[in-house]
Scaffold this active site. Structure first.
Site, mmCIF file in Angstrom:
data_model
loop_
_atom_site.group_PDB
_atom_site.id
_atom_site.type_symbol
_atom_site.label_atom_id
_atom_site.label_comp_id
_atom_site.label_asym_id
_atom_site.label_seq_id
_atom_site.Cartn_x
_atom_site.Cartn_y
_atom_site.Cartn_z
ATOM 1 N N LYS A 27 0.740 -1.347 -0.009
ATOM 2 C CA LYS A 27 0.069 -0.096 -0.122
ATOM 3 C C LYS A 27 0.912 1.150 -0.008
ATOM 4 C CE LYS A 27 -4.576 1.012 0.563
ATOM 5 N NZ LYS A 27 -5.651 0.090 0.263
HETATM 6 N N1 GLU Z 1 -7.074 -0.007 -3.339
HETATM 7 C C1 GLU Z 1 -8.280 -1.041 -3.327
HETATM 8 C C2 GLU Z 1 -8.022 -2.070 -2.100
HETATM 9 O O1 GLU Z 1 -7.827 -1.376 -1.008
HETATM 10 C C3 GLU Z 1 -7.568 -1.777 -4.718
HETATM 11 C C4 GLU Z 1 -6.036 -2.107 -4.822
HETATM 12 C C5 GLU Z 1 -5.619 -3.020 -6.221
HETATM 13 O O2 GLU Z 1 -6.400 -2.624 -7.154
HETATM 14 O O3 GLU Z 1 -4.458 -3.173 -6.321
HETATM 15 O O4 GLU Z 1 -8.039 -3.273 -2.375
#
Ligand code: GLU
Length: 411
Positions: free
Chosen positions: A102
């Site tokens: 993240k």
């Molecule tokens: N931000 C989204 C999540 O928390 C999507 C992450 C992604 O598509 O890699 O799952």
């Protein structure tokens, strides 16, 4: 409570059931790499602004690390760490060949111009480009970021590494993106709501829903729920809550936000309530789809909904979760409930590597299959081991990551 402590508590509840040793817990919980970079840009007025950008790469035992990039004024390392860890269990849970990561920048996207946001994004990529990539770590949208931001990331990454659209997902469909990525998380939430109801013998038409958040996830969830015949009685965004006991008009609200800079501010065809009141409404289903930590020990006892679907990441703190468990409130956990987004991100990554454009029907069909399988597995573990859906989801995710780690060998 910090987000990272909440994640640790949820992890431990599952790990206790799995008899996981302390060493294994440390191994699985500690991030593989944490990067923090200073971002300095020139503002439109000529002044200099600096901020910090983070990328936490949590685990890659099952594949390249994957997860969104968040732009929000309250982003800090502890929150990003926690969200990166959630991504590891989420990708394992839906069984896509990725690990978890993240990123985040402590910036309020509403307070900078588009050009400033572009400069911030490009500077961030300058700082991290050598530790991300299609086989290493693939960013995607999250709170405060969108397809346009992903296009800048791709463009800046390619300046260093050459043509490589699979280096980021959630891109515009016109620029190597995949149809259905934007709706994916909301569609998944709608899908899970239907499955949950059918397991519990309830009917959508008799299910009143309160939805907190009307961003990308909330808007699409609202659309799917109203198409599936649920009775959406309250919706909120940053401007507050909008309540109509006999049901709000979702298509009118969507139209209104399109005409008013994606905000419900000034919408008059509903009673005004606060975001906190919305959580405590007399409804059958509550869907928090905005910020984390909105349901705590303080307000949990006032939440009346017997069903909660966590469309946001970590909206329910562990002490509130305990209240719900004791009371028999069914909580569909974030790592399952919002997994539709990363699942379609995986399809986009596959599409980019195949150099073949997928169609919307195929995306929807494959998404529905992945989500159904994951739901069934979590439901079965929960029933067989007599644990909450959250603990069941963690057991499934942690088990897969743990096995991959051992099989890969630790020498
Ligand atoms: N931000 C989204 C999540 O928390 C999507 C992450 C992604 O598509 O890699 O799952």
């Amino acid at each position: 409570m910090r987000a990272i402590d909440a994640t640790r508590l949820y992890f431990d509840r599952a790990a206790d059931r799995m008899d996981l040793s302390e060493n294994m817990r440390q191994l699985l919980l500690t991030a593989k790499r944490e990067v923090s970079v200073q971002i300095a840009i020139e503002l439109d007025n000529g002044e200099i602004a600096t901020m910090i950008g983070y990328r936490v790469q949590h685990d890659d035992a099952r594949g390249p690390m994957k997860g969104g990039l968040r732009y929000h004024p309250e982003v800090d390392l502890s929150e990003v760490r926690s969200l990166a860890s959630l991504m590891t269990w989420k990708t394992a849970l839906v069984d896509i060949p990725f690990g978890g990561a993240k990123g985040g920048i402590a910036v309020d996207p509403a307070k900078v111009s588009v050009r400033e946001l572009e400069r911030i994004t490009r500077k961030f990529v300058d700082g991290i480009h050598d530790v991300i990539g299609p086989d290493i770590d693939i960013p995607a949208p999250d709170m405060g970021t969108n397809a346009e931001v992903m296009a800048w990331i791709m463009n800046q990454y390619q300046k260093y590494h050459g043509f490589n659209p699979a280096c980021v997902t959630g891109k515009p469909v016109e620029l190597y993106g995949i149809p259905g990525r934007e709706e994916a998380t909301g569609r998944g939430v709608g899908n899970f709501a239907v499955k949950l109801l059918s397991r519990l013998g309830r009917k959508p038409a008799q299910t009143r829903v309160a939805l907190q958040g009307f961003g990308n996830v909330g808007c699409h969830a609202a659309k799917f729920l109203s198409e599936a015949d649920f009775r959406l009685v309250a919706v909120s965004d940053i401007s507050g809550g909008y309540y109509r006991p006999d049901g709000v008009d979702v298509s009118k609200m969507l139209q209104y936000t399109r005409e008013h800079q994606f905000s419900l501010h000034g919408y008059t065809e509903a009673e005004r309530i606060s975001n906190e009141d919305l959580l405590e409404l007399d409804v059958e289903l509550l869907i928090p789809a905005a910020l984390g930590g909105v349901i705590t020990a303080e307000n949990a006892s006032r939440v009346k909904a017997p069903l909660i679907i966590e469309a946001a990441n970590q909206p329910v703190w562990p002490d509130a979760d305990r209240v719900f468990e004791d009371r028999g409130t069914v909580v569909l956990p974030d790592i399952l409930a919002n997994s539709g987004g990363v699942t379609v991100s995986y399809f986009e990554w596959v599409q980019n590597r195949q150099h073949y454009q997928w169609g919307l029907n195929r995306v929807r069909q494959e998404l529905d299959r992945v989500l159904s399988d994951s739901f069934e597995r979590v439901w079965t573990i929960s029933a067989e081991r007599k644990v909450s859906l959250r603990t069941a989801a963690y057991i499934l995710g942690i088990g897969r990551v743990g096995r991959a780690t051992i099989l890969g060998g630790i020498t």
